[in-house]
Design a protein around this motif. Structure first.
Motif, PDB file in Angstrom:
ATOM      1  N   ASP A  90       0.800  -1.222   0.000  1.00 49.62           N
ATOM      2  CA  ASP A  90       0.000   0.000   0.000  1.00 49.62           C
ATOM      3  C   ASP A  90       0.840   1.283   0.000  1.00 49.62           C
ATOM      4  OD1 ASP A  90      -2.432  -1.334  -0.044  1.00 49.62           O
ATOM      5  OD2 ASP A  90      -2.521  -1.518   2.132  1.00 49.62           O
ATOM      6  N   ILE A  91       1.961   1.276   0.690  1.00 46.42           N
ATOM      7  CA  ILE A  91       2.773   2.499   0.727  1.00 46.42           C
ATOM      8  C   ILE A  91       3.350   2.818  -0.661  1.00 46.42           C
ATOM      9  CG2 ILE A  91       4.894   3.520   1.654  1.00 46.42           C
ATOM     10  CD1 ILE A  91       4.252   2.205   4.321  1.00 46.42           C
ATOM     11  N   PRO A  92       3.965   1.877  -1.386  1.00 44.67           N
ATOM     12  CA  PRO A  92       4.419   2.195  -2.748  1.00 44.67           C
ATOM     13  C   PRO A  92       3.264   2.601  -3.663  1.00 44.67           C
ATOM     14  CG  PRO A  92       5.424   0.162  -1.984  1.00 44.67           C
ATOM     15  CD  PRO A  92       4.382   0.521  -0.987  1.00 44.67           C
ATOM     16  N   ALA A  93       2.099   1.954  -3.504  1.00 41.01           N
ATOM     17  CA  ALA A  93       0.948   2.328  -4.328  1.00 41.01           C
ATOM     18  C   ALA A  93       0.501   3.754  -4.013  1.00 41.01           C
ATOM     19  CB  ALA A  93      -0.202   1.358  -4.089  1.00 41.01           C
ATOM     20  N   GLY A  94       0.551   4.141  -2.731  1.00 42.53           N
ATOM     21  CA  GLY A  94       0.190   5.503  -2.353  1.00 42.53           C
ATOM     22  C   GLY A  94       1.107   6.532  -2.975  1.00 42.53           C
ATOM     23  N   VAL A  95       2.401   6.205  -3.087  1.00 42.33           N
ATOM     24  CA  VAL A  95       3.358   7.109  -3.740  1.00 42.33           C
ATOM     25  C   VAL A  95       2.995   7.280  -5.215  1.00 42.33           C
ATOM     26  CG1 VAL A  95       5.773   7.433  -4.387  1.00 42.33           C
ATOM     27  CG2 VAL A  95       5.193   6.520  -2.121  1.00 42.33           C
ATOM     28  N   VAL A  96       2.648   6.187  -5.879  1.00 42.47           N
ATOM     29  CA  VAL A  96       2.272   6.256  -7.294  1.00 42.47           C
ATOM     30  C   VAL A  96       1.026   7.116  -7.479  1.00 42.47           C
ATOM     31  CG1 VAL A  96       1.431   4.904  -9.253  1.00 42.47           C
ATOM     32  CG2 VAL A  96       3.350   4.059  -7.901  1.00 42.47           C
ATOM     33  N   PHE A 101      -0.055   9.479  -5.551  1.00 42.30           N
ATOM     34  CA  PHE A 101       0.334  10.868  -5.300  1.00 42.30           C
ATOM     35  C   PHE A 101       0.938  11.497  -6.555  1.00 42.30           C
ATOM     36  CE2 PHE A 101       4.309  13.253  -4.399  1.00 42.30           C
ATOM     37  CZ  PHE A 101       3.749  14.468  -4.042  1.00 42.30           C
ATOM     38  N   LEU A 102       1.820  10.759  -7.230  1.00 46.36           N
ATOM     39  CA  LEU A 102       2.467  11.286  -8.432  1.00 46.36           C
ATOM     40  C   LEU A 102       1.460  11.497  -9.561  1.00 46.36           C
ATOM     41  CD1 LEU A 102       5.709   9.093  -8.380  1.00 46.36           C
ATOM     42  CD2 LEU A 102       5.439  11.457  -7.623  1.00 46.36           C
ATOM     43  N   VAL A 103       0.439  10.640  -9.621  1.00 48.87           N
ATOM     44  CA  VAL A 103      -0.619  10.834 -10.615  1.00 48.87           C
ATOM     45  C   VAL A 103      -1.515  11.998 -10.217  1.00 48.87           C
ATOM     46  CG1 VAL A 103      -2.669   9.778 -11.662  1.00 48.87           C
ATOM     47  CG2 VAL A 103      -0.591   8.419 -11.335  1.00 48.87           C
ATOM     48  N   ALA A 104      -1.777  12.137  -8.916  1.00 49.59           N
ATOM     49  CA  ALA A 104      -2.754  13.116  -8.438  1.00 49.59           C
ATOM     50  C   ALA A 104      -2.267  14.554  -8.535  1.00 49.59           C
ATOM     51  CB  ALA A 104      -3.136  12.798  -6.989  1.00 49.59           C
ATOM     52  N   VAL A 105      -0.959  14.796  -8.365  1.00 43.03           N
ATOM     53  CA  VAL A 105      -0.443  16.179  -8.364  1.00 43.03           C
ATOM     54  C   VAL A 105      -0.823  16.928  -9.641  1.00 43.03           C
ATOM     55  CG1 VAL A 105       1.637  17.583  -8.417  1.00 43.03           C
ATOM     56  CG2 VAL A 105       1.402  15.825  -6.692  1.00 43.03           C
ATOM     57  N   ILE A 142      -6.141  21.240  -2.060  1.00 40.28           N
ATOM     58  CA  ILE A 142      -6.920  21.083  -0.828  1.00 40.28           C
ATOM     59  C   ILE A 142      -7.903  19.921  -0.958  1.00 40.28           C
ATOM     60  CG2 ILE A 142      -8.798  22.135   0.511  1.00 40.28           C
ATOM     61  CD1 ILE A 142      -6.188  23.156   1.384  1.00 40.28           C
ATOM     62  N   SER A 143      -8.638  19.888  -2.076  1.00 41.79           N
ATOM     63  CA  SER A 143      -9.633  18.822  -2.242  1.00 41.79           C
ATOM     64  C   SER A 143      -8.963  17.460  -2.373  1.00 41.79           C
ATOM     65  CB  SER A 143     -10.518  19.108  -3.464  1.00 41.79           C
ATOM     66  OG  SER A 143      -9.733  19.318  -4.619  1.00 41.79           O
ATOM     67  N   GLY A 144      -7.782  17.409  -2.991  1.00 38.65           N
ATOM     68  CA  GLY A 144      -7.049  16.146  -3.074  1.00 38.65           C
ATOM     69  C   GLY A 144      -6.612  15.656  -1.701  1.00 38.65           C
ATOM     70  N   ILE A 145      -6.162  16.588  -0.863  1.00 29.18           N
ATOM     71  CA  ILE A 145      -5.739  16.235   0.501  1.00 29.18           C
ATOM     72  C   ILE A 145      -6.921  15.698   1.307  1.00 29.18           C
ATOM     73  CG2 ILE A 145      -4.907  17.192   2.688  1.00 29.18           C
ATOM     74  CD1 ILE A 145      -3.262  19.190   0.982  1.00 29.18           C
ATOM     75  N   ILE A 146      -8.061  16.389   1.233  1.00 29.03           N
ATOM     76  CA  ILE A 146      -9.243  15.943   1.984  1.00 29.03           C
ATOM     77  C   ILE A 146      -9.726  14.590   1.466  1.00 29.03           C
ATOM     78  CG2 ILE A 146     -11.673  16.461   2.465  1.00 29.03           C
ATOM     79  CD1 ILE A 146     -10.877  19.440   2.482  1.00 29.03           C
ATOM     80  N   GLY A 147      -9.682  14.411   0.148  1.00 29.82           N
ATOM     81  CA  GLY A 147     -10.076  13.121  -0.416  1.00 29.82           C
ATOM     82  C   GLY A 147      -9.215  11.984   0.101  1.00 29.82           C
ATOM     83  N   GLY A 148      -7.915  12.254   0.285  1.00 28.76           N
ATOM     84  CA  GLY A 148      -7.007  11.223   0.762  1.00 28.76           C
ATOM     85  C   GLY A 148      -7.064  11.005   2.260  1.00 28.76           C
ATOM     86  N   HIS A 159      -1.368   8.727  -0.083  1.00 24.32           N
ATOM     87  CA  HIS A 159      -1.354   9.736  -1.155  1.00 24.32           C
ATOM     88  C   HIS A 159      -1.820  11.087  -0.623  1.00 24.32           C
ATOM     89  CE1 HIS A 159      -5.425  10.869  -2.660  1.00 24.32           C
ATOM     90  NE2 HIS A 159      -4.780  11.535  -3.599  1.00 24.32           N
ATOM     91  N   GLY A 160      -2.793  11.083   0.319  1.00 20.50           N
ATOM     92  CA  GLY A 160      -3.242  12.334   0.931  1.00 20.50           C
ATOM     93  C   GLY A 160      -2.169  12.975   1.793  1.00 20.50           C
ATOM     94  N   VAL A 161      -1.434  12.152   2.545  1.00 14.88           N
ATOM     95  CA  VAL A 161      -0.342  12.668   3.371  1.00 14.88           C
ATOM     96  C   VAL A 161       0.727  13.310   2.495  1.00 14.88           C
ATOM     97  CG1 VAL A 161       1.540  12.006   4.907  1.00 14.88           C
ATOM     98  CG2 VAL A 161      -0.740  11.038   5.249  1.00 14.88           C
ATOM     99  N   LEU A 162       1.088  12.662   1.403  1.00 14.84           N
ATOM    100  CA  LEU A 162       2.118  13.193   0.513  1.00 14.84           C
ATOM    101  C   LEU A 162       1.665  14.485  -0.167  1.00 14.84           C
ATOM    102  CD1 LEU A 162       3.430   9.867  -1.073  1.00 14.84           C
ATOM    103  CD2 LEU A 162       4.517  11.261   0.697  1.00 14.84           C
ATOM    104  N   LEU A 163       0.377  14.563  -0.528  1.00 17.10           N
ATOM    105  CA  LEU A 163      -0.146  15.811  -1.090  1.00 17.10           C
ATOM    106  C   LEU A 163      -0.042  16.940  -0.069  1.00 17.10           C
ATOM    107  CD1 LEU A 163      -3.389  14.780  -3.057  1.00 17.10           C
ATOM    108  CD2 LEU A 163      -1.363  15.892  -3.997  1.00 17.10           C
TER     109      LEU A 163
END
Length: 521
Positions: A16-22, A24-28, A47-53, A343-347
């Motif tokens: 899950d952690i590597p998937a979350g990084v991926v 995040f890179l797509v979401a930015v 902001i909305s991406g962070i809340i979604g995550g 992904h939300g934490v990284l955003l």
């Protein structure tokens, strides 16, 4: 119970952690690009991406769904920002969240099943075409102000076309280079060669395109300034470094607009379309889930409601479950909602500490990402497929596309639903009964549940039964027979003896034998 849940999530951290990084890179680029496409500040997309995550993923019952700003809502948001203002749009987003929360408690998670698929596909195709129209000026570096970007939303179709023509007459060579190469990179990253490569496949295509755009502009500023991207065509996030600066950038709704009817219309539109997109994405994610888990739809509506309320209150865009980020998460090996949370934490961290880097991204890169998204929503292949399915499917699809492009999303969907409902009733009307004849013997079969809408067809069939004949009315296949249909048959039976027509009933409960009626054995 808590211990068991915790063990479940810890078990899959290595996936899950590597998937979350991926993700995040797509979401930015998507968060930034959708904000720009909506005529909103880029920070609102983050902001909305962070809340979604961080928020929606915790409340959601789906293990693999990823939420954030959605391309499908850009038209509604852009129109609201233009006509109501950004702060009033935030109020509509917050209210839409409360509506979604109420829908979840009212168990309205089944609403997605009541929209014909042709109308849904027409809505998505129209959104894709509008995305392409909106992003072409950014892709060519057209020097227009923010309001001009939305001029195609006006009722005058001449304005829309002239705006696009002006964009192509006043383009920036550097922006064109960046957008064309970015598109080429993302198309290349979708090929089997890249997907099979051990290392290249780890980097999402949109991220590679963004990195190219940054590198190109740095090189052009030094080597060929004439081909550099002008500052007004770069992402413009506020100068943020640390939690305090981050919190200062929050925007808040304009509560003085609570008496404005248009706020509630916009909120209802966001709630309906956003819920529909969420439920459709959820269904798709369930099909992609390797473990075949089924997410509870009503809980998802509650999660989206909480997320949208917070997003509107803090200056974010409306949120939905999004299939692009969800499928990227699944492809990267995600097993649980931890991937979405990461992904939300990284955003959040990137917005707090990497704003200066994000401000180096050319808008042409984000335009390329959205152009490709728009193309995927409105592929020519989709139009061909709908045409091949027959007129009953193509007509609602085409009408929905045309209506949305010529009016707005809400009116277009209403028109599309009306046309779709017409074809559903038409199909139901023609397939409710069959009448078979063999000499003087007739078989009238009820093929399915029948209602008063089928009464005219029933009368037409009964009128075709000739004198001195034998009629069998078979209701075996009908689970429900409307009272109007029963009365029509009863009236026919009463008059049948006058024409020497003998009638036999099979599984027609509730009808009484009269005159020439022959009851079934």
């Amino acid at each position: 119970m808590f211990r068991r849940h915790l063990d479940y999530y810890v078990r899959y951290l290595d996936h899950d952690i590597p998937a979350g990084v991926v993700v995040f890179l797509v979401a930015v680029p998507l968060c930034l690009g959708i904000a720009v496409a909506s005529g909103a500040p880029p920070f609102s997309g983050v902001i909305s991406g962070i809340i979604g995550g961080l928020v929606v993923s915790l409340i959601s019952g789906s293990q693999l769904s990823v939420s954030g700003p959605a391309a499908g809502l850009t038209v509604i948001v852009a129109t609201a920002v233009e006509k109501l203002g950004f702060d009033a749009m935030l109020l509509a987003v917050a209210l839409s969240g409360l509506l979604q929360l109420g829908m979840g408690f009212l168990r309205a998670g089944v609403i997605g099943a009541f929209f014909p698929s042709a109308v849904i596909k027409g809505m998505l195709a129209a959104i894709g075409l509008i995305l392409i129209m909106k992003q072409l000026p950014h892709a060519v570096g057209y020097d227009a102000d923010a309001e001009a970007d939305l001029s195609f939303l006006e009722d005058d179709s001449h304005t829309r076309l002239s705006f696009l023509f002006d964009a192509f007459r006043s383009f920036s060579t550097g922006a064109v280079i960046v957008s064309v190469v970015s598109l080429a990179i993302m198309l290349l990253w979708d090929t089997p060669y890249i997907k099979k490569h051990r290392y290249l496949s780890l980097a999402p295509g949109p991220l590679v395109a963004v990195l190219f755009g940054i590198a190109y502009n740095i090189a052009a500023q030094t080597l060929v300034p004439a081909l550099a991207i002008a500052p007004q065509h770069l992402v413009n996030l506020p100068a943020i470094f640390g939690p305090i600066d981050f919190a200062r950038e929050f925007s808040f709704p304009d509560f003085t607009r609570l008496i404005d009817v248009q706020i509630y219309v916009t909120a209802a539109t966001l709630a309906l379309v956003g819920s529909l997109e969420t439920l459709l994405s959820l269904e798709a994610v369930d099909k992609l889930d390797p473990l075949k888990r089924i997410a509870p739809t009503n809980q998802e509506l509650k999660a989206q409601g909480v997320g949208n309320f917070l997003s509107g209150m803090l200056g974010g865009l409306p949120i939905t479950a999004v299939i692009v980020r969800s499928s990227a998460s699944i492809d990267a090996g995600a097993h649980t909602k931890v991937a979405s949370f990461v992904h939300g934490v990284l955003l959040l961290l990137s917005a707090m500490f990497l704003a200066s880097l994000l401000n180096m991204i050319p808008l042409a890169c984000l335009a390329a990402v959205l152009l490709l998204t728009g193309y995927k929503l409105a592929k020519p292949k989709l139009f061909v497929q709908q045409y091949e399915k027959g007129f009953n499917q193509f007509a609602p699809f085409a009408v929905t596309v045309g209506a949305i492009l010529s009016t707005d999303l809400l009116k277009g969907m209403t028109i599309g639903m009306a046309v779709g409902l017409f074809f559903v009733l038409r199909a139901n009307y023609h397939s409710a009964f069959t009448l078979t004849r063999d000499g003087r013997n007739y078989l009238l079969r009820l093929q399915k549940d029948v209602s008063f809408l089928n009464k005219a067809q029933l009368r037409n069939f009964l009128e075709n039964v000739e004198e001195d004949s034998y009629l069998v009315i078979d209701g075996t296949r009908a689970g429900f027979i409307d009272q109007d249909i029963m009365e029509t048959i009863q009236d026919f039976i009463k008059a049948a003896s006058d024409y020497n027509i003998r009638v036999e009933l099979k599984e027609m409960r509730g009808l009484q034998p009269v005159n020439g009626l022959v009851p079934a054995e």
